[in-house]
Design an enzyme around this catalytic site. Structure first.
Site, PDB file in Angstrom:
ATOM      1  CG  ASN A  60      -1.992  -1.090   1.018  1.00 42.10           C
ATOM      2  OD1 ASN A  60      -2.224  -1.812   0.029  1.00 42.10           O
ATOM      3  ND2 ASN A  60      -3.071  -1.013   2.037  1.00 42.10           N
ATOM      4  CD  GLU A 107      -0.679  -3.538  -2.521  1.00 45.24           C
ATOM      5  OE1 GLU A 107      -1.734  -4.255  -2.838  1.00 45.24           O
ATOM      6  OE2 GLU A 107      -0.128  -3.500  -1.621  1.00 45.24           O
ATOM      7  CG  ASP A 135      -4.775  -0.923  -3.240  1.00 41.26           C
ATOM      8  OD1 ASP A 135      -4.016  -1.926  -3.889  1.00 41.26           O
ATOM      9  OD2 ASP A 135      -4.806  -0.944  -2.097  1.00 41.26           O
ATOM     10  CD  GLU A 173      -6.026  -4.862  -4.024  1.00 40.51           C
ATOM     11  OE1 GLU A 173      -7.070  -4.758  -3.075  1.00 40.51           O
ATOM     12  OE2 GLU A 173      -4.966  -5.121  -3.311  1.00 40.51           O
ATOM     13  NE  ARG A 202       2.514  -7.421  -2.985  1.00 41.87           N
ATOM     14  CZ  ARG A 202       1.100  -7.120  -2.599  1.00 41.87           C
ATOM     15  NH1 ARG A 202       0.084  -8.010  -2.706  1.00 41.87           N
ATOM     16  NH2 ARG A 202       1.136  -6.080  -1.927  1.00 41.87           N
ATOM     17  CG  ASP A 248      12.546   2.894  33.282  1.00 42.69           C
ATOM     18  OD1 ASP A 248      12.330   2.460  34.257  1.00 42.69           O
ATOM     19  OD2 ASP A 248      12.132   3.971  32.908  1.00 42.69           O
TER      20      ASP A 248
END
Length: 894
Positions: free
Chosen positions: A445, A474, A476, A523, A685, A844
């Site tokens: 994305n 990617e 979309d 996509e 993928r 810590d």
């Protein structure tokens, strides 16, 4: 090159000269007298021996001893400046004096005063109204350490100008911008803001883009011409700064000037960066801006620098550095004070161990060090000569083929002395193998800048990913208004951008960082009509960059290589038919294609939500595909995955299956060897599950263990996942392609990541890391009195048997120069897949440790011996000069 600072200080003390009196460091008479003074007294002087315990004394060409100190450049320049101010008073102005520059990186200053090449002393501004501001300017000038030519653009930036800061089409505010005298800081403020102002350092700027090259500036393109607009892009994930100048000339002045400064910074060496860092701290601590620091300011500075020092000891060092006995430290005195608190006793010990006389390293000593400690596999003798040539600052030492302690420090702090092997920095792997034989840097994305539900969509996501070496992005795609396809995360509240703008950005930035192929993972949710528009944009905008047919015009038997596909953009998407039908011309104008896995309504784990009815309906649905878009898909056809057995019998080499991370893990658990074998033949993928609405990342290492090539991550999210991705792809020229190990490429091999010991060539190794020390670690708590308690964790990421973590003890209240000397040991069964991640945290005991810095690299790229690790921030940007010092050994397991 000889550095004169301590000679100067000693001679003034020796001769009881007042602070205001200047010495002519270039006078042959001065050196004739004072070199003798230094030779007779410096070794026995308690003042110098206390201040300079680690600086070796080395004879000059006449046999007289000198103290060499290569990091006193700032103070040396200040001394030069005082001499030049006196010259101007005597001569009524004038240029520089010839001689060896004590600061070779700086040939001129920002005021544009020209300098003679190579040996001209640095020029400074001479128009300061007060002595205090003179001292400040001297420090600022010395801090910059830049190769700044006499430049009208920089002069204009120093004067400043009014520009518009643009945040949106409706937010356009005037701001006054000015380059500070340090030639490093940009200062700006609103006329209405009173004393409030903002600054940013040029060290934080990655690039300056000219014209309408951001969505914000594109949105006001009808109002402001491109030649007045530019965008300042910062390192990491910081937002851009969009500006509009009053004229094209002013815009060009700032664009060229800032690019000049960026270029200078890129050419700055480690020593110059350290000098810059010292100067920055001086400015922060000098609260009243008088060019001096009293003890209270120094004490506050120590806490700011992560040093918790006993006040009595701090005052003793302060008094030793206060040569003028004024109760305050000036620039040169501050540098001396800094050096007192940063003695590298750890490196001095190594130096003395290999030095034949305790004072220097002869060429033979260096060869012994390279052979016995660094385990260099090169021809040692010429390599030792090269180290002397490049890192030794003393010309006299070079003539005698020797290295002083300062040169030794410079070597160990350089890229050659770092833990990451220089051999792995460029392209060194075979790039002629099929695409499926490489791990490919991949983004999920890519258009999103934030979360998956309400985040901003932006072409900036593509630019940033491509500039980080990403090779698979990617897109979309959905139907948009006016017949224009849009890009966004469907069925969410994320903002929308135009598909054609995405293609424009990809076309422009695809090959700026790497020349190897880019894969556009599409996509596709568009109607046939808008698919045709998509195809038109791809062809028109990308032109010859878009791969539209097979390389040789006929159906091959396997995927082409990255080398064959240089400069090409490939489409990964659904396709009607296969390559064979495309060649035969049997595909109709518009046919029905099956929806691929990543196009399901939601990427949701079926084991949790049990939406079988919805899933079945989606899988049975069909989508009409346009021939124009389908024909653009060549070697990366998206297909639904059924099983490894089905793929083994029926799949074509150009078909690509996609899995959510949860499905990929399931296959890895149930049939790891089959998964590896599948990925030796074709591309796979893997992308994050739909549950990761916050854009978090999974651990990509487990997918690389299965040989998955396209492991898509949310590049906008910092953390372990992106650290590992950056670490893996930091090798091979950062080109975005890394060749998989041989046992993952052989179709006849059956590597099982869960059983690495069954490999024919199985040879586990033992990695031993001694974490010695840390240097100048950054503060993580904004409270002034907070000092980090650092610990170092070393993590091994690889096959399941190799996953391991070990930590050093924590050091209380010392982030400045902590010393651990802790040894960690790891047994690694598959070193070819292992990544090593060094993490520094602030311990810590009551809550989670705070992140301080990290560095990740492939084990195969790790250098042995004594090495520095230059730490990175959470965003993956360098935290100069923060580092770790370690000793590395890699041996076969007996």
């Amino acid at each position: 090159m000889i550095y004169y600072k301590y000679t100067y200080l000693w001679c003034k003390k020796r001769n009881n000269l007042p602070k205001s009196q200047s010495l002519n460091l270039q006078s042959s008479t001065f050196w004739k007298h004072h070199q003798v003074v230094l030779g007779e007294n410096c070794l026995s002087s308690p003042l110098l021996s206390a201040a300079l315990p680690s600086f070796p004394v080395f004879p000059d060409s006449a046999g007289k001893p000198h103290v060499y100190d290569g990091s006193s450049q700032i103070a040396t320049m200040i001394l030069y400046q005082r001499e030049k101010e006196k010259e101007r008073e005597r001569e009524g102005g004038g240029g520089g004096r010839r001689g060896d520059s004590a600061f070779p990186c700086c040939s001129t200053q920002c005021n544009g005063t020209a300098a003679e090449p190579q040996d001209q002393l640095p020029e400074f501004r001479n128009d300061h109204p007060t002595d205090g501001s003179i001292r400040q300017q001297e420090m600022a000038s010395a801090e910059s350490g830049l190769r700044i030519q006499g430049d009208e653009n920089l002069q204009s930036m120093l004067v400043g100008t009014v520009m518009r800061k643009i945040k949106s089409r409706t937010w356009k505010k005037q701001r006054y911008f000015k380059l500070q005298d340090d030639c490093m800081t940009i200062w700006y403020k609103s006329k209405k803001a009173g004393k409030a102002h903002s600054t940013f350092s040029m060290m934080d700027v990655e690039v300056v883009r000219e014209g309408h090259q951001s969505e914000v500036l594109l949105s006001i393109a009808d109002e402001f011409p491109a030649n007045q607009c530019f965008t300042v892009v910062f390192h990491g994930r910081r937002g851009n700064l969009d500006l509009v100048a009053e004229s094209a000339e002013e815009a060009q002045s700032w664009i060229k000037g800032m690019r000049k400064l960026i270029e200078n910074l890129e050419n700055m060496g480690e020593r110059e960066k350290l000098d810059q860092w010292i100067g920055d701290w001086f400015k922060k601590a000098d609260k009243n801006n008088d060019g001096r620091m009293n003890f209270k300011e120094v004490r506050d500075l120590l806490r700011m620098m992560n040093v918790d020092m006993n006040e009595h000891h701090a005052h003793r060092l302060f008094t030793m550095a206060d040569k003028s006995q004024t109760g305050a430290l000036e620039g040169d005195e501050f540098v001396l004070f800094y050096k007192m608190i940063t003695q590298r006793e750890d490196i001095l010990k190594i130096f003395q161990e290999y030095s034949s006389d305790g004072q220097k390293l002869s060429q033979s000593d260096i060869e012994d060090f390279l052979r016995e400690e660094q385990l260099e596999d090169v021809d040692i003798q010429p390599h030792a000569q090269e180290l002397i040539k490049y890192y030794e600052p003393s010309d006299t030492a070079k003539q005698l083929k020797a290295m002083t302690f300062d040169g030794f420090l410079m070597y160990l702090g350089s890229a050659e002395g770092s833990i990451f092997s220089p051999k792995c920095r460029g392209i060194f792997q075979d790039m002629s193998q099929p695409l499926c034989h490489y791990f490919i840097s991949s983004s999920h994305n890519t258009y999103l800048m934030e979360d998956q539900l309400r985040g901003q969509s932006s072409v900036e996501g593509y630019i940033r990913a491509l500039n980080r070496g990403c090779r698979c992005v990617e897109v979309d795609c959905w139907d948009g208004a006016n017949g224009e396809p849009i890009v966004y995360h469907g069925h969410t509240f994320t903002s929308k951008i135009l598909f054609k703008d995405v293609v424009n950005a990809v076309g422009k930035y695809a090959f700026k960082i790497s020349e190897y192929p880019v894969i556009l993972s599409i996509e596709n949710h568009c109607s046939v009509d808008q698919q045709r528009v998509m195809a038109q944009h791809l062809k028109h905008i990308l032109g010859d960059k878009l791969l539209r047919g097979m390389l040789d015009g006929r159906a091959p038997e396997g995927l082409p290589s990255p080398e064959e596909l240089k400069g090409k953009i490939l489409l990964k998407a659904k396709k009607v038919g296969g390559l064979e039908e495309t060649l035969n011309g049997t595909v109709e104008d518009s046919l029905t294609g099956e929806v691929s896995d990543e196009d399901e309504v939601a990427e949701i784990d079926e084991d949790i939500l049990h939406r079988e009815s919805i899933r079945r309906r989606v899988k049975k649905s069909k989508q009409r595909l346009s021939k124009e878009l389908s024909d653009c898909v060549v070697y990366c056809k998206s297909v639904h995955f059924r099983s490894f057995k089905h793929a083994r019998i029926h799949s074509k080499f150009y078909e690509v299956a996609s899995f959510t991370e949860s499905k990929a893990r399931k296959h890895l658990r149930e049939a790891g060897a089959e998964f590896v074998h599948h990925n030796a033949r074709q591309l796979t993928r893997v992308y994050p599950t739909g549950f990761r609405t916050d854009s978090s990342n999974f651990n990509p290492q487990e997918m690389w263990n299965a040989g998955c090539q396209i492991v898509a991550l949310n590049f906008q999210t910092a953390g372990e996942g992106m650290d590992l991705n950056d670490g893996l792809f930091s090798q091979n020229g950062r080109c975005g392609y890394v060749l998989k190990p041989a046992f993952m490429r052989d179709k006849n091999d059956r590597f099982d990541p869960d059983l690495p010991q069954k490999r024919d060539d199985y040879q586990p190794i033992v990695l031993t890391i001694q974490v010695i020390s840390g240097q100048q670690l950054p503060k993580v708590n904004i409270k002034e009195d907070s000092i980090v308690d650092p610990l170092v964790r070393v993590e091994i990421h690889g096959v399941l048997m190799d996953q391991a973590k070990q930590e050093t003890r924590h050091i209380e209240n010392n982030g400045f120069n902590p010393l651990w000397n802790d040894t960690l040991r790891f047994t690694i069964h598959t070193p070819e897949l292992a990544l090593v991640r060094f993490v520094v945290e602030d311990y810590d005991k009551t809550s989670k440790n705070d992140f301080v810095g990290q560095f990740t690299l492939p084990l195969s790229c790790m250098q042995k011996g004594y090495r520095h690790i230059h730490l990175l921030s959470r965003d993956g940007t360098r935290i100069s000069p923060s580092s770790l010092f370690v000793h590395v050994r890699i041996t076969d397991l007996e």
